[in-house]
Design a protein around this motif. Structure first.
Motif, PDB file in Angstrom:
ATOM      1  N   GLY A 134       0.909  -1.662  -0.292  1.00 50.64           N
ATOM      2  CA  GLY A 134       0.014  -0.393  -0.348  1.00 50.64           C
ATOM      3  C   GLY A 134       1.172   1.554  -0.024  1.00 50.64           C
ATOM      4  O   GLY A 134       2.378   1.096   0.661  1.00 50.64           O
ATOM      5  N   ARG A 135       0.501   2.303  -0.809  1.00 49.07           N
ATOM      6  CA  ARG A 135       1.082   3.903  -1.421  1.00 49.07           C
ATOM      7  C   ARG A 135       0.183   4.221   0.093  1.00 49.07           C
ATOM      8  O   ARG A 135      -0.584   4.662  -0.478  1.00 49.07           O
ATOM      9  N   SER A 136       1.090   5.312   1.182  1.00 47.23           N
ATOM     10  CA  SER A 136       0.213   6.360   2.125  1.00 47.23           C
ATOM     11  C   SER A 136       0.572   7.296   1.064  1.00 47.23           C
ATOM     12  O   SER A 136       1.050   7.396   0.111  1.00 47.23           O
ATOM     13  N   PRO A 137      -0.383   8.173   1.560  1.00 39.55           N
ATOM     14  CA  PRO A 137      -0.368   9.589   0.923  1.00 39.55           C
ATOM     15  C   PRO A 137       0.617   9.805   0.536  1.00 39.55           C
ATOM     16  O   PRO A 137       1.011  11.193  -0.693  1.00 39.55           O
ATOM     17  N   SER A 138       1.544  10.189   1.926  1.00 38.71           N
ATOM     18  CA  SER A 138       2.856  10.675   1.850  1.00 38.71           C
ATOM     19  C   SER A 138       3.662  10.134  -0.016  1.00 38.71           C
ATOM     20  O   SER A 138       5.220  10.655   0.593  1.00 38.71           O
ATOM     21  N   GLY A 139       3.970   9.053  -0.382  1.00 42.45           N
ATOM     22  CA  GLY A 139       4.419   8.776  -0.696  1.00 42.45           C
ATOM     23  C   GLY A 139       5.292   7.238  -0.783  1.00 42.45           C
ATOM     24  O   GLY A 139       5.673   6.397  -1.681  1.00 42.45           O
ATOM     25  N   GLU A 140       4.971   7.035   0.487  1.00 39.65           N
ATOM     26  CA  GLU A 140       5.575   5.828   1.100  1.00 39.65           C
ATOM     27  C   GLU A 140       4.683   3.877   0.676  1.00 39.65           C
ATOM     28  O   GLU A 140       3.917   4.323   1.377  1.00 39.65           O
ATOM     29  N   TRP A 141       5.347   3.444   1.114  1.00 39.19           N
ATOM     30  CA  TRP A 141       5.532   2.258   0.366  1.00 39.19           C
ATOM     31  C   TRP A 141       5.935   0.952   1.633  1.00 39.19           C
ATOM     32  O   TRP A 141       6.698   1.018   2.360  1.00 39.19           O
ATOM     33  N   ARG A 142       4.442   0.359   2.049  1.00 40.77           N
ATOM     34  CA  ARG A 142       4.403  -0.418   2.628  1.00 40.77           C
ATOM     35  C   ARG A 142       3.361  -1.637   2.585  1.00 40.77           C
ATOM     36  O   ARG A 142       3.091  -1.540   1.794  1.00 40.77           O
ATOM     37  N   ILE A 395      -4.397   0.999  11.121  1.00 42.07           N
ATOM     38  CA  ILE A 395      -5.004   1.327   9.924  1.00 42.07           C
ATOM     39  C   ILE A 395      -4.639   1.874   8.916  1.00 42.07           C
ATOM     40  O   ILE A 395      -3.847   3.224   9.172  1.00 42.07           O
ATOM     41  N   VAL A 396      -3.909   1.196   7.830  1.00 40.35           N
ATOM     42  CA  VAL A 396      -3.426   2.425   6.335  1.00 40.35           C
ATOM     43  C   VAL A 396      -4.246   3.531   5.698  1.00 40.35           C
ATOM     44  O   VAL A 396      -5.094   2.555   5.271  1.00 40.35           O
ATOM     45  N   ARG A 397      -3.664   4.357   5.780  1.00 41.73           N
ATOM     46  CA  ARG A 397      -4.917   4.751   5.076  1.00 41.73           C
ATOM     47  C   ARG A 397      -3.252   5.229   3.162  1.00 41.73           C
ATOM     48  O   ARG A 397      -2.371   4.839   3.175  1.00 41.73           O
ATOM     49  N   LEU A 398      -4.478   4.967   2.004  1.00 40.59           N
ATOM     50  CA  LEU A 398      -3.793   4.468   0.752  1.00 40.59           C
ATOM     51  C   LEU A 398      -4.527   6.167   0.010  1.00 40.59           C
ATOM     52  O   LEU A 398      -4.935   6.805  -0.065  1.00 40.59           O
ATOM     53  N   SER A 399      -3.220   5.679  -0.898  1.00 42.66           N
ATOM     54  CA  SER A 399      -2.790   7.100  -1.944  1.00 42.66           C
ATOM     55  C   SER A 399      -4.077   6.179  -3.179  1.00 42.66           C
ATOM     56  O   SER A 399      -3.675   5.370  -2.807  1.00 42.66           O
ATOM     57  N   THR A 400      -3.968   7.317  -4.049  1.00 43.03           N
ATOM     58  CA  THR A 400      -5.402   7.012  -4.610  1.00 43.03           C
ATOM     59  C   THR A 400      -4.865   7.174  -6.160  1.00 43.03           C
ATOM     60  O   THR A 400      -3.553   7.505  -6.379  1.00 43.03           O
TER      61      THR A 400
END
Length: 795
Positions: A134-142, A395-400
């Motif tokens: 998953g990629r966070s809104p800041s661009g980090e991949w987890r 809870i991960v928040r994802l980019s779009t």
């Protein structure tokens, strides 16, 4: 957005505009149509029919430099898993030294204790892995999840690429999109390199057509040139693994398994398994078959193990994880359990080992904030009793990414599944892209996204040109191959009965259409032959298609015909029920059937208002399927079995029809019916201009070897097919099925229409039954029947 970052998306939008113009919905429909043409589908557990695979025409773009970091992280993670598995099933020093609690292993249902101390053939536990990111809104991949048991989705990634490239044809060259073919070629070469033979036979072991991802498995088997096999196809004998084929037993060297490892071998694991291979693990332990992945790898999939991976990476490799896990707390430790109990409202709660728990609703992870008061109480109560069964995760928040909703682009959250496979040197290769799963709603929480509603191609792009690598042969290749490969006995059985059911449905439909024609003639004032109608009705009843009608008025016959055509319950063998049998059989062999054939077989039942219209529509569909099999199927052994089934069923039907409608004393209505059932009315009228007569009708429909609907024609084709199929012995002697066919031909060929009697036709029916049984005994799987040792070969 920087101009350099915007340029690739402008290229996507320009390609979309060229396809869709002002209507973006057209692009979505077009890519979906391409996916259907490819044959992409999936199944929801509990549903009989497949659903089309949902593909978005808008790909996810990842720049090559960003992808390089993902690639390094995936390789690091796969190597770490291999190191841990080698220890878990070897010296077990990691748990002994306290790097993680031993209960993480012993408490997992996927830790297979019988394999401790066994080294996998080729030296590797893992050959193919999938990891969800998953990629966070800041661009980090987890990392969201790891898939090591039987990773799914690579076939869907391939199919997404095919569908999108057919829709946005210029994108590949404009963005230098990295190709998928080198990855799949490397994986195939890696499996072959791990085998002990230079030219190994590799199979894809599937649970069968009811598995949710069976269409993907069939597509991968076709694309990679693997033999798609089920457990019943395989046999372990003297520490070797064989596939049962129509030519005897053939050696199998490697299996890419998509079967739960606990079901692989009922002698080693779950004794109740009916889809495994008894003795398979003994063959594996002797190093004579490679299993990708090795059984037992799933122990590392558990969320509980994920809580310890960061520190294991530091201690075993000296480096932090390039792709970090989402924060995870395993409740098997008092401090972590207390933390989860106090903060669960802001966490994602799930089973520690993948098994269902008493404290959570359902099997999927659930956000603690979404629990009802009663569910919260149940969770906290069971957490107190069995804390080791639970984990809490952030809870991960994802980019779009953009997706087409109706006729506009809207942002939706996504997750990315990435795949890695070993090549011939044992190094990891990462599929450039994978596939994205897109959420239906804008809610960015990974817990809400779940499996996603849409999928998307993932394009890794850069400035460097990409070589046009393909698994297809080069245009100037001189290599020619006419041998279609190994035909498992199960597949031969499927093709044989597919032919029989299609022909049986067509024969029943012909009888219904003739009967309906007679009943309609009654309303027009013509004098129908009541005796002929009675015989037709009796024939339909005897076939098990419907119960006998209460009378012979038109309304009663139409109701009777409706049951014989459409009944789906009550145990009636209606046309619809026969079609369902054919669909199920074809579903188990879709790796060898064309997309058009599968589509025709799976087409919904006609719903025209009139019964004759419905029957006519079905008749045209049967004709289309017969045309595909006659003109588009290669003359392989699989086609021969399909045609054998058709010929035997058609011979049985025309023999029975001739005995009922063509014997001494037959009326004009009987003889006309016989011509209709044999689809020979036009041929008869062209040949005989003086009216209808019994002997010419019988000769044309039964004994004329030039009539493709006649019994004599079927018998000759049956004999030809059996002469061309392989035999087990090389002594030159005919086998039982060939003897039966020769004797049947000797009975039919010299017969004369004027002398043909019911007893002879009954004998023909009996011999057709014996012939079918002989074919089944020789070529098809016969349960616990001894393995055909006389046909044993190491080829």
């Amino acid at each position: 957005m920087r101009s350099g970052a915007a340029a690739p998306w402008l290229a996507v939008l320009e390609e979309l505009s060229a396809v869709a113009g002002d209507d973006l919905g057209h692009a979505r429909e077009r890519v979906q149509r391409h996916a259907i043409d490819i044959g992409t589908g999936f199944r929801i557990i509990g549903e009989d029919s497949e659903r089309p695979w949902p593909v978005s025409p808008v790909p996810l773009l990842i720049e090559a430099q960003e992808w390089a970091r993902i690639e390094r992280g995936i390789v690091q993670r796969a190597d770490l898993f291999e190191t841990i598995l080698r220890d878990l099933y070897g010296p077990s020093k990691l748990a002994e030294r306290g790097h993680f609690p031993a209960t993480l292993v012993t408490g997992s249902p996927f830790f297979l204790r019988p394999l401790v101390g066994l080294a996998p053939p080729g030296g590797h536990h893992l050959h193919f892995v999938a990891i969800d990111l998953g990629r966070s809104p800041s661009g980090e991949w987890r990392v969201l999840a790891d898939h090591l048991r039987a990773p799914t989705g690579a076939g869907y990634a391939l199919e997404n690429r095919l569908a999108v490239s057919r829709t946005l044809g210029g994108l590949q060259a404009r963005l230098n999109v990295r190709r998928h073919a080198p990855f799949f070629a490397a994986f195939r070469e890696g499996l072959a390199a791990a085998c002990r033979r230079s030219d190994p036979r590799i199979g894809l072991l599937t649970p069968g057509r009811y598995n949710p991802s069976y269409p993907e498995q069939a597509h991968l088997a076709r694309y990679l040139g693997l033999l798609l096999v089920e457990g019943d196809d395989l046999a372990a004998l003297e520490d070797r693994l064989y596939v049962r084929t129509i030519a005897g037993l053939k050696r199998v060297d490697a299996l890419w398994r998509r079967l739960d490892p606990r079901l692989l071998d009922p002698l080693a694991f779950d004794s109740h398994s009916r889809i495994g291979v008894p003795g398979l693990i003994d063959v594996w332990a002797q190093g004579n078959v490679v299993l990708a992945n090795a059984p037992g790898a799933g122990v590392l999939e558990s969320p509980a193990f994920g809580a310890f991976l960061p520190q294991l990476s530091t201690r075993l490799t000296g480096a932090d994880l390039i792709l970090p896990n989402i924060a995870t707390w395993w409740c098997g430790q008092p401090r972590e359990a207390a933390h989860v109990a106090g903060e669960f409202g802001s966490m994602l709660l799930s089973s520690a080992f993948g098994a269902r728990t008493l404290g959570l609703p359902g099997e999927a992870p659930v956000a603690g904030a979404d629990l009802t008061p009663e569910q919260r109480a149940a969770f906290l109560d069971d957490l107190t009793r069995r804390p080791q069964d639970y984990v809490g995760q952030e809870i991960v928040r994802l980019s779009t990414m953009p997706v087409i909703i109706e006729d506009r682009l809207e942002p939706r959250p996504f997750t990315l599944r990435v795949f890695a496979a070993r090549d011939a040197q044992g190094d990891w290769q990462v599929l450039p892209g994978g596939f994205a799963r897109i959420g239906e709603h804008p809610d960015p929480r990974a817990a809400v996204l779940g499996e996603g509603t849409w999928s998307a191609d993932v394009c890794v792009h850069g400035a460097e040109p990409v070589s046009p690598v393909s698994l297809l042969p080069a245009p100037d290749s001189l290599h020619v191959r006419r041998n279609p490969g190994t035909l498992p006995s199960r597949v031969a059985d499927n093709f044989f009965w597919l032919g029989r059911y299609l022909e049986r449905g067509e024969a029943l439909l012909a009888a219904i259409r003739v009967m309906l024609g007679h009943s309609i003639d009654a309303d027009t004032g013509a004098a129908p032959d009541d005796a002929t109608i009675a015989k037709l009705v009796a024939e339909i009843v005897d076939s098990g298609a419907a119960p006998a009608p209460t009378g012979f008025r038109r309304a009663e016959l139409i109701a009777f015909a409706r049951t014989a055509m459409e009944a789906r319950d009550g145990g009636w063998q209606s046309v619809a029920a026969i079609n369902t049998h054919a669909q199920r059989i074809a579903g188990g062999s879709r790796d060898r059937l064309s997309v058009d054939m599968v589509r025709l077989l799976d087409a919904p039942f006609p719903t025209h208002r009139g019964m004759l219209d419905r029957a006519g529509s079905l008749q045209r569909r049967y004709a289309a399927i017969a045309g595909l099999s006659a003109e588009h199927m290669g003359r392989t052994a699989a086609w021969r079995f399909h045609d054998l089934g058709r010929r035997i069923e058609r011979a049985r039907a025309i023999t029975r029809a001739a005995r009922i409608f063509g014997m001494s004393g037959a009326s004009a209505g009987d003889l006309s019916t016989l011509l209709d059932l044999a689809d020979s009315q036009i041929s008869y009228r062209q040949r005989y201009l003086t009216g209808i007569a019994r002997v010419p009708v019988v000769d044309l429909t039964v004994l004329d070897p030039g009539n493709p609907r006649a019994l004599a024609f079927q018998v000759e084709r049956i004999r030809e097919h059996l002469a061309a199929l392989p035999v087990l012995d090389d002594d030159g002697m005919a086998e039982p099925q060939q003897i039966e066919a020769t004797e049947l031909h000797a009975l039919v060929a010299p017969a004369q229409a004027a002398l043909l009697d019911p007893e002879t036709l009954s004998e023909v029916e009996h011999r057709l039954f014996r012939l079918s049984e002989a074919i089944a005994r020789r070529y098809f799987l016969q349960g616990a029947e001894p393995l055909r040792a006389s046909g044993l070969t190491l080829a």
